[in-house]
Design a protein around this motif. Sequence first.
Motif, PDB file in Angstrom:
ATOM      1  N   THR A  62       0.828  -1.205   0.000  1.00  0.00           N
ATOM      2  CA  THR A  62       0.000   0.000   0.000  1.00  0.00           C
ATOM      3  C   THR A  62       0.867   1.262   0.000  1.00  0.00           C
ATOM      4  OG1 THR A  62      -0.251  -0.113   2.417  1.00  0.00           O
ATOM      5  CG2 THR A  62      -2.011  -1.079   1.081  1.00  0.00           C
ATOM      6  N   GLU A  63       1.999   1.227   0.703  1.00  0.00           N
ATOM      7  CA  GLU A  63       2.882   2.400   0.747  1.00  0.00           C
ATOM      8  C   GLU A  63       3.487   2.687  -0.621  1.00  0.00           C
ATOM      9  OE1 GLU A  63       5.641   1.569   3.952  1.00  0.00           O
ATOM     10  OE2 GLU A  63       4.007   1.564   5.406  1.00  0.00           O
ATOM     11  N   ILE A  64       3.945   1.658  -1.323  1.00  0.00           N
ATOM     12  CA  ILE A  64       4.579   1.913  -2.618  1.00  0.00           C
ATOM     13  C   ILE A  64       3.538   2.324  -3.656  1.00  0.00           C
ATOM     14  CG2 ILE A  64       4.628  -0.457  -3.556  1.00  0.00           C
ATOM     15  CD1 ILE A  64       7.585   0.281  -4.446  1.00  0.00           C
ATOM     16  N   ALA A  65       2.330   1.787  -3.564  1.00  0.00           N
ATOM     17  CA  ALA A  65       1.268   2.201  -4.486  1.00  0.00           C
ATOM     18  C   ALA A  65       0.938   3.674  -4.281  1.00  0.00           C
ATOM     19  CB  ALA A  65       0.025   1.334  -4.289  1.00  0.00           C
ATOM     20  N   GLU A  66       0.843   4.096  -3.031  1.00  0.00           N
ATOM     21  CA  GLU A  66       0.524   5.497  -2.740  1.00  0.00           C
ATOM     22  C   GLU A  66       1.659   6.412  -3.187  1.00  0.00           C
ATOM     23  OE1 GLU A  66      -1.437   8.948  -1.461  1.00  0.00           O
ATOM     24  OE2 GLU A  66      -2.110   6.996  -2.137  1.00  0.00           O
ATOM     25  N   PHE A 103       2.990   4.685 -12.564  1.00  0.00           N
ATOM     26  CA  PHE A 103       1.701   4.114 -12.173  1.00  0.00           C
ATOM     27  C   PHE A 103       1.710   2.590 -12.329  1.00  0.00           C
ATOM     28  CE2 PHE A 103      -0.361   8.329 -13.681  1.00  0.00           C
ATOM     29  CZ  PHE A 103      -0.048   8.943 -12.481  1.00  0.00           C
ATOM     30  N   ARG A 104       2.305   2.107 -13.419  1.00  0.00           N
ATOM     31  CA  ARG A 104       2.385   0.643 -13.638  1.00  0.00           C
ATOM     32  C   ARG A 104       3.172  -0.019 -12.523  1.00  0.00           C
ATOM     33  NH1 ARG A 104       2.878   1.899 -19.076  1.00  0.00           N
ATOM     34  NH2 ARG A 104       5.134   1.951 -18.930  1.00  0.00           N
ATOM     35  N   LEU A 105       4.276   0.615 -12.130  1.00  0.00           N
ATOM     36  CA  LEU A 105       5.088   0.044 -11.056  1.00  0.00           C
ATOM     37  C   LEU A 105       4.253  -0.076  -9.779  1.00  0.00           C
ATOM     38  CD1 LEU A 105       8.757   0.772 -10.224  1.00  0.00           C
ATOM     39  CD2 LEU A 105       7.068   0.686  -8.411  1.00  0.00           C
ATOM     40  N   GLY A 106       3.545   0.983  -9.412  1.00  0.00           N
ATOM     41  CA  GLY A 106       2.722   0.953  -8.203  1.00  0.00           C
ATOM     42  C   GLY A 106       1.628  -0.097  -8.273  1.00  0.00           C
ATOM     43  N   MET A 107       0.983  -0.185  -9.445  1.00  0.00           N
ATOM     44  CA  MET A 107      -0.103  -1.160  -9.596  1.00  0.00           C
ATOM     45  C   MET A 107       0.419  -2.592  -9.610  1.00  0.00           C
ATOM     46  SD  MET A 107      -2.696   0.719 -12.209  1.00  0.00           S
ATOM     47  CE  MET A 107      -4.078  -0.352 -11.833  1.00  0.00           C
ATOM     48  N   LEU A 135      -4.599   5.826  -7.354  1.00  0.00           N
ATOM     49  CA  LEU A 135      -3.666   5.278  -8.338  1.00  0.00           C
ATOM     50  C   LEU A 135      -4.430   4.690  -9.519  1.00  0.00           C
ATOM     51  CD1 LEU A 135      -0.795   4.536  -9.241  1.00  0.00           C
ATOM     52  CD2 LEU A 135      -0.973   2.479  -7.827  1.00  0.00           C
ATOM     53  N   ASN A 136      -5.529   4.000  -9.232  1.00  0.00           N
ATOM     54  CA  ASN A 136      -6.343   3.423 -10.309  1.00  0.00           C
ATOM     55  C   ASN A 136      -6.883   4.514 -11.228  1.00  0.00           C
ATOM     56  OD1 ASN A 136      -5.883   0.926  -9.201  1.00  0.00           O
ATOM     57  ND2 ASN A 136      -7.860   0.766  -8.217  1.00  0.00           N
ATOM     58  N   ALA A 137      -7.349   5.621 -10.639  1.00  0.00           N
ATOM     59  CA  ALA A 137      -7.887   6.732 -11.443  1.00  0.00           C
ATOM     60  C   ALA A 137      -6.772   7.354 -12.283  1.00  0.00           C
ATOM     61  CB  ALA A 137      -8.521   7.779 -10.533  1.00  0.00           C
ATOM     62  N   ALA A 138      -5.601   7.510 -11.704  1.00  0.00           N
ATOM     63  CA  ALA A 138      -4.474   8.075 -12.444  1.00  0.00           C
ATOM     64  C   ALA A 138      -4.067   7.152 -13.591  1.00  0.00           C
ATOM     65  CB  ALA A 138      -3.293   8.306 -11.493  1.00  0.00           C
ATOM     66  N   ALA A 139      -4.029   5.860 -13.325  1.00  0.00           N
ATOM     67  CA  ALA A 139      -3.656   4.889 -14.358  1.00  0.00           C
ATOM     68  C   ALA A 139      -4.704   4.838 -15.466  1.00  0.00           C
ATOM     69  CB  ALA A 139      -3.466   3.504 -13.734  1.00  0.00           C
ATOM     70  N   ARG A 176       4.505   4.531 -29.048  1.00  0.00           N
ATOM     71  CA  ARG A 176       4.159   5.521 -28.019  1.00  0.00           C
ATOM     72  C   ARG A 176       2.935   5.055 -27.218  1.00  0.00           C
ATOM     73  NH1 ARG A 176       6.159   9.194 -31.768  1.00  0.00           N
ATOM     74  NH2 ARG A 176       4.165   9.766 -32.703  1.00  0.00           N
ATOM     75  N   ALA A 177       1.967   4.478 -27.903  1.00  0.00           N
ATOM     76  CA  ALA A 177       0.773   3.972 -27.206  1.00  0.00           C
ATOM     77  C   ALA A 177       1.156   2.871 -26.218  1.00  0.00           C
ATOM     78  CB  ALA A 177      -0.246   3.455 -28.212  1.00  0.00           C
ATOM     79  N   LEU A 178       2.101   2.007 -26.620  1.00  0.00           N
ATOM     80  CA  LEU A 178       2.547   0.924 -25.735  1.00  0.00           C
ATOM     81  C   LEU A 178       3.170   1.464 -24.452  1.00  0.00           C
ATOM     82  CD1 LEU A 178       4.075  -1.709 -28.178  1.00  0.00           C
ATOM     83  CD2 LEU A 178       2.271  -2.099 -26.494  1.00  0.00           C
ATOM     84  N   LEU A 179       3.843   2.611 -24.543  1.00  0.00           N
ATOM     85  CA  LEU A 179       4.480   3.207 -23.361  1.00  0.00           C
ATOM     86  C   LEU A 179       3.448   3.659 -22.327  1.00  0.00           C
ATOM     87  CD1 LEU A 179       7.289   5.404 -24.971  1.00  0.00           C
ATOM     88  CD2 LEU A 179       7.570   3.263 -23.711  1.00  0.00           C
ATOM     89  N   LEU A 180       2.222   3.873 -22.774  1.00  0.00           N
ATOM     90  CA  LEU A 180       1.185   4.388 -21.870  1.00  0.00           C
ATOM     91  C   LEU A 180       0.216   3.315 -21.388  1.00  0.00           C
ATOM     92  CD1 LEU A 180       0.234   7.740 -23.663  1.00  0.00           C
ATOM     93  CD2 LEU A 180       2.247   7.183 -22.297  1.00  0.00           C
ATOM     94  N   ALA A 181       0.166   2.192 -22.083  1.00  0.00           N
ATOM     95  CA  ALA A 181      -0.805   1.146 -21.738  1.00  0.00           C
ATOM     96  C   ALA A 181      -0.577   0.619 -20.322  1.00  0.00           C
ATOM     97  CB  ALA A 181      -0.720   0.007 -22.743  1.00  0.00           C
ATOM     98  N   ILE A 182      -1.672   0.269 -19.697  1.00  0.00           N
ATOM     99  CA  ILE A 182      -1.657  -0.272 -18.326  1.00  0.00           C
ATOM    100  C   ILE A 182      -2.078  -1.734 -18.399  1.00  0.00           C
ATOM    101  CG2 ILE A 182      -2.767  -0.090 -16.041  1.00  0.00           C
ATOM    102  CD1 ILE A 182      -0.922   2.283 -16.620  1.00  0.00           C
ATOM    103  N   PRO A 183      -1.369  -2.638 -17.713  1.00  0.00           N
ATOM    104  CA  PRO A 183      -1.775  -4.049 -17.741  1.00  0.00           C
ATOM    105  C   PRO A 183      -3.250  -4.215 -17.382  1.00  0.00           C
ATOM    106  CG  PRO A 183       0.349  -3.831 -16.655  1.00  0.00           C
ATOM    107  CD  PRO A 183      -0.166  -2.427 -16.901  1.00  0.00           C
ATOM    108  N   GLY A 184      -3.934  -4.971 -18.222  1.00  0.00           N
ATOM    109  CA  GLY A 184      -5.346  -5.226 -17.977  1.00  0.00           C
ATOM    110  C   GLY A 184      -6.274  -4.337 -18.802  1.00  0.00           C
ATOM    111  N   ASP A 185      -5.731  -3.266 -19.425  1.00  0.00           N
ATOM    112  CA  ASP A 185      -6.625  -2.395 -20.208  1.00  0.00           C
ATOM    113  C   ASP A 185      -6.811  -2.880 -21.647  1.00  0.00           C
ATOM    114  OD1 ASP A 185      -4.305  -1.514 -21.545  1.00  0.00           O
ATOM    115  OD2 ASP A 185      -4.347   0.501 -20.672  1.00  0.00           O
ATOM    116  N   GLY A 186      -6.033  -3.920 -22.033  1.00  0.00           N
ATOM    117  CA  GLY A 186      -6.170  -4.521 -23.355  1.00  0.00           C
ATOM    118  C   GLY A 186      -5.498  -3.747 -24.473  1.00  0.00           C
TER     119      GLY A 186
END
Length: 198
Positions: free
Chosen positions: A109-113, A135-139, A148-152, A174-184
């Motif tokens: 929880t600390e590293i996510a925050e 954000f990916r690292l925290g998630m 964090l979820n809203a930011a991601a 560039r799109a790959l650099l922004l994608a978040i795991p689970g967003d497809g």
Amino acid sequence: AKAAIAGKYPDPAIAAAVQLYVDGRVAEAVTALQVVKEKSSKAALHAEAESLRKDLANVDSLKKIGDGQLQKHELEKAAKTYREALDLDVRVIPWSDRAPSAMRHAMVTEIAEEARKLGEPMAKRPDWPRACAVFRLGMGFYRGNSGLNAAAAQCSTEAKALLDAARGCPELDRALLLAIPGDGLAESAAAQKAQLGC
């Protein structure tokens, strides 16, 4: 969790020490294991008690190091340190990912925050690649932080916009650099890259 502890650690004294650890009372757990190690009547358990004592002391030590790194905003270093601690944590209580120890819960929880706090100013600049990496690292540690979820989710929105407008390989990268795991979106970008022969 008590039944799981008793199943893995049949000796009541060792099980009690592990329960102290699970509850976040690490110093007491380490002391309890030292007591088991010093009892001649528990000679058969000395090696197990000493191994556990070292693991618990190392989790505690690594958490403190990681906490210090987080305070200095050294997110990558803290992540590496916490991963070492979490590897030891899961060795002590293999079910910790489902029923986390107090130490595991505090670290994730600390590293996510901290990831949220560090990434949000980057997103406002906007420096989406850096923000989304943070954000990916925290998630990767914890998905229960709503901020964090809203930011991601903003990363996913930006990645989708890039993907929808992409005309070639650089835009897809560039799109790959922004994608978040689970967003497809990483999968969609990879499929488009394959079609374009990137």
